[in-house]
Write an enzyme that holds these catalytic residues in place. Structure first.
Site, PDB file in Angstrom:
ATOM      1  CB  CYS A  24       1.123   5.316   4.483  1.00  0.00           C
ATOM      2  SG  CYS A  24       1.552   4.032   3.279  1.00  0.00           S
TER       3      CYS A  24
ATOM      4  NE  ARG B 223      -2.598   4.637   5.376  1.00  0.00           N
ATOM      5  CZ  ARG B 223      -2.256   4.828   6.639  1.00  0.00           C
ATOM      6  NH1 ARG B 223      -2.890   5.762   7.332  1.00  0.00           N
ATOM      7  NH2 ARG B 223      -1.318   4.103   7.209  1.00  0.00           N
TER       8      ARG B 223
ATOM      9  CG  ASP C 143      -3.945   1.240   8.239  1.00  0.00           C
ATOM     10  OD1 ASP C 143      -4.186   0.653   7.171  1.00  0.00           O
ATOM     11  OD2 ASP C 143      -3.126   0.824   9.075  1.00  0.00           O
TER      12      ASP C 143
HETATM   13  P1  4NP Z   1      -0.565   1.560   4.524  1.00  0.00           P
HETATM   14  O1  4NP Z   1      -1.466   0.378   5.121  1.00  0.00           O
HETATM   15  O2  4NP Z   1       0.217   2.137   5.694  1.00  0.00           O
HETATM   16  O3  4NP Z   1      -1.553   2.497   3.974  1.00  0.00           O
HETATM   17  O4  4NP Z   1       0.348   0.918   3.491  1.00  0.00           O
HETATM   18  C1  4NP Z   1      -0.954  -0.659   5.897  1.00  0.00           C
HETATM   19  C2  4NP Z   1      -0.384  -1.758   5.292  1.00  0.00           C
HETATM   20  C3  4NP Z   1       0.093  -2.808   6.052  1.00  0.00           C
HETATM   21  C4  4NP Z   1      -0.009  -2.746   7.423  1.00  0.00           C
HETATM   22  C5  4NP Z   1      -0.573  -1.639   8.022  1.00  0.00           C
HETATM   23  C6  4NP Z   1      -1.040  -0.590   7.259  1.00  0.00           C
HETATM   24  N1  4NP Z   1       0.455  -3.839   8.220  1.00  0.00           N
HETATM   25  O5  4NP Z   1       0.273  -3.776   9.435  1.00  0.00           O
HETATM   26  O6  4NP Z   1       0.997  -4.794   7.676  1.00  0.00           O
END
Ligand code: 4NP
Length: 159
Positions: free
Chosen positions: A10, A16, A127
Protein backbone atom coordinates in the site's frame (compact mmCIF):
# COMPACT_ATOMS: atom_id res chain seq x y z
CA UNK A 1 1.68 -27.82 -3.49
CA UNK A 2 3.68 -25.04 -5.16
CA UNK A 3 5.36 -22.51 -2.90
CA UNK A 4 4.30 -18.88 -3.00
CA UNK A 5 6.03 -15.72 -1.78
CA UNK A 6 3.48 -12.93 -1.54
CA UNK A 7 4.09 -9.23 -0.89
CA UNK A 8 1.17 -6.89 -0.11
CA UNK A 9 1.78 -3.25 -0.94
CA UNK A 10 0.00 0.00 0.00
CA UNK A 11 1.22 3.59 0.42
CA UNK A 12 2.32 3.86 4.04
CA UNK A 13 2.60 0.16 4.98
CA UNK A 14 0.89 0.99 8.26
CA UNK A 15 -2.80 0.33 7.50
CA UNK A 16 -3.91 -1.79 4.54
CA UNK A 17 -0.92 -3.95 3.61
CA UNK A 18 0.08 -4.97 7.17
CA UNK A 19 -3.59 -5.86 7.75
CA UNK A 20 -3.64 -8.01 4.59
CA UNK A 21 -0.39 -9.64 5.77
CA UNK A 22 -1.82 -10.38 9.24
CA UNK A 23 -5.12 -11.71 7.89
CA UNK A 24 -3.52 -14.06 5.34
CA UNK A 25 -0.91 -15.21 7.87
CA UNK A 26 -3.68 -16.23 10.27
CA UNK A 27 -5.55 -18.09 7.52
CA UNK A 28 -2.50 -20.03 6.32
CA UNK A 29 -1.60 -20.93 9.89
CA UNK A 30 -5.12 -22.29 10.46
CA UNK A 31 -4.76 -24.37 7.29
CA UNK A 32 -1.20 -25.55 8.06
CA UNK A 33 0.23 -23.92 4.94
CA UNK A 34 2.99 -21.86 6.61
CA UNK A 35 5.71 -23.92 4.91
CA UNK A 36 4.24 -23.24 1.47
CA UNK A 37 3.35 -19.57 1.64
CA UNK A 38 5.62 -16.69 2.69
CA UNK A 39 3.97 -13.33 3.31
CA UNK A 40 5.31 -9.82 3.83
CA UNK A 41 4.18 -6.24 3.21
CA UNK A 42 5.73 -2.95 2.14
CA UNK A 43 4.77 0.63 1.23
CA UNK A 44 5.51 2.68 -1.86
CA UNK A 45 6.02 5.80 0.27
CA UNK A 46 8.47 4.93 3.00
CA UNK A 47 7.28 7.82 5.24
CA UNK A 48 6.64 5.47 8.14
CA UNK A 49 9.78 3.33 7.94
CA UNK A 50 10.33 1.36 11.15
CA UNK A 51 6.81 2.01 12.50
CA UNK A 52 4.29 -0.51 13.78
CA UNK A 53 0.88 -0.52 12.05
CA UNK A 54 -1.43 2.42 12.81
CA UNK A 55 -2.97 2.01 16.28
CA UNK A 56 -6.51 2.26 14.83
CA UNK A 57 -5.79 -0.59 12.39
CA UNK A 58 -4.32 -2.68 15.20
CA UNK A 59 -7.34 -1.98 17.38
CA UNK A 60 -9.90 -2.91 14.73
CA UNK A 61 -7.86 -5.98 13.78
CA UNK A 62 -7.56 -7.15 17.40
CA UNK A 63 -11.36 -7.05 17.73
CA UNK A 64 -11.48 -9.68 14.95
CA UNK A 65 -8.70 -11.79 16.48
CA UNK A 66 -5.76 -10.53 14.41
CA UNK A 67 -2.37 -9.31 15.55
CA UNK A 68 -0.94 -6.73 13.16
CA UNK A 69 2.67 -6.23 14.22
CA UNK A 70 4.85 -6.00 11.13
CA UNK A 71 7.33 -3.12 10.84
CA UNK A 72 6.82 -0.61 8.03
CA UNK A 73 9.35 -0.58 5.22
CA UNK A 74 9.60 0.85 1.74
CA UNK A 75 9.14 -1.30 -1.38
CA UNK A 76 12.43 -1.86 -3.23
CA UNK A 77 13.43 -3.23 -6.61
CA UNK A 78 14.89 -6.21 -4.75
CA UNK A 79 11.33 -7.25 -3.88
CA UNK A 80 10.71 -8.31 -7.47
CA UNK A 81 13.30 -11.06 -6.99
CA UNK A 82 12.23 -11.99 -3.47
CA UNK A 83 8.49 -12.40 -4.23
CA UNK A 84 6.31 -14.25 -6.77
CA UNK A 85 3.25 -12.02 -6.36
CA UNK A 86 3.18 -8.30 -5.49
CA UNK A 87 -0.34 -7.22 -4.66
CA UNK A 88 -1.40 -3.56 -4.74
CA UNK A 89 -4.23 -2.14 -2.63
CA UNK A 90 -5.22 0.64 -5.06
CA UNK A 91 -4.45 1.97 -8.55
CA UNK A 92 -1.92 4.49 -7.30
CA UNK A 93 0.03 1.72 -5.55
CA UNK A 94 -0.29 -0.42 -8.70
CA UNK A 95 1.21 2.23 -10.97
CA UNK A 96 4.01 3.03 -8.52
CA UNK A 97 4.90 -0.68 -8.27
CA UNK A 98 4.83 -1.04 -12.09
CA UNK A 99 7.13 1.97 -12.42
CA UNK A 100 9.69 0.19 -10.24
CA UNK A 101 9.41 -3.16 -12.08
CA UNK A 102 12.74 -3.82 -13.83
CA UNK A 103 11.38 -5.94 -16.70
CA UNK A 104 8.32 -7.66 -18.17
CA UNK A 105 8.77 -10.71 -15.97
CA UNK A 106 8.59 -8.47 -12.91
CA UNK A 107 5.51 -6.66 -14.25
CA UNK A 108 3.71 -10.00 -14.56
CA UNK A 109 4.02 -10.47 -10.80
CA UNK A 110 1.91 -7.39 -10.03
CA UNK A 111 -1.78 -7.78 -9.11
CA UNK A 112 -4.55 -5.72 -7.55
CA UNK A 113 -6.01 -6.97 -4.26
CA UNK A 114 -9.55 -6.60 -5.63
CA UNK A 115 -8.64 -9.14 -8.37
CA UNK A 116 -9.28 -11.72 -5.62
CA UNK A 117 -12.54 -10.30 -4.21
CA UNK A 118 -15.39 -12.79 -4.01
CA UNK A 119 -18.31 -11.06 -2.31
CA UNK A 120 -17.48 -7.39 -2.96
CA UNK A 121 -17.38 -5.38 -6.18
CA UNK A 122 -15.07 -2.57 -5.01
CA UNK A 123 -12.45 -1.51 -7.55
CA UNK A 124 -9.81 -0.79 -4.88
CA UNK A 125 -9.10 -1.07 -1.16
CA UNK A 126 -9.75 2.49 0.07
CA UNK A 127 -7.09 4.29 2.11
CA UNK A 128 -8.55 4.46 5.64
CA UNK A 129 -5.97 6.90 7.04
CA UNK A 130 -8.28 9.95 7.11
CA UNK A 131 -11.47 7.96 7.70
CA UNK A 132 -13.32 7.06 10.86
CA UNK A 133 -13.91 3.64 12.39
CA UNK A 134 -16.19 2.68 9.47
CA UNK A 135 -13.30 3.06 7.03
CA UNK A 136 -11.14 0.66 9.01
CA UNK A 137 -13.98 -1.85 9.32
CA UNK A 138 -14.63 -1.68 5.57
CA UNK A 139 -10.92 -2.28 4.84
CA UNK A 140 -10.99 -5.37 7.07
CA UNK A 141 -14.18 -6.67 5.41
CA UNK A 142 -12.64 -6.23 1.94
CA UNK A 143 -9.29 -7.73 2.94
CA UNK A 144 -10.81 -10.77 4.65
CA UNK A 145 -12.86 -11.45 1.53
CA UNK A 146 -9.96 -10.99 -0.91
CA UNK A 147 -7.56 -13.05 1.24
CA UNK A 148 -10.09 -15.88 1.20
CA UNK A 149 -10.36 -15.57 -2.59
CA UNK A 150 -6.58 -15.46 -3.01
CA UNK A 151 -6.04 -18.52 -0.84
CA UNK A 152 -8.76 -20.44 -2.71
CA UNK A 153 -7.06 -19.71 -6.04
CA UNK A 154 -3.68 -20.80 -4.64
CA UNK A 155 -5.14 -24.04 -3.27
CA UNK A 156 -6.81 -24.78 -6.62
CA UNK A 157 -3.48 -24.19 -8.40
CA UNK A 158 -4.95 -21.29 -10.40
CA UNK A 159 -2.05 -18.93 -9.68
P1 4NP B 1 -1.80 2.75 4.11
O1 4NP B 1 -2.45 4.08 4.71
O2 4NP B 1 -1.24 3.12 2.74
O3 4NP B 1 -2.93 1.81 4.04
O4 4NP B 1 -0.70 2.34 5.08
C1 4NP B 1 -1.78 5.29 4.80
C2 4NP B 1 -0.94 5.55 5.86
C3 4NP B 1 -0.30 6.76 5.97
C4 4NP B 1 -0.51 7.72 5.01
C5 4NP B 1 -1.34 7.46 3.94
C6 4NP B 1 -1.97 6.24 3.83
N1 4NP B 1 0.13 9.00 5.13
O5 4NP B 1 -0.14 9.85 4.29
O6 4NP B 1 0.91 9.20 6.06
Amino acid sequence: MKNYRILFVCLGNICRSPAAEGILKKKIKEEGLEDNITIDSAGTGGYHNGALPDSRMRHHGARRGYKFDSISRKLSQNDFERFDMIIAMDDSNYHNIMRLAPDLEAEKKVYRMVDFSVNYGHDHIPDPYYSGADGFELVLDLLEDACEGLLDKIKKGEL
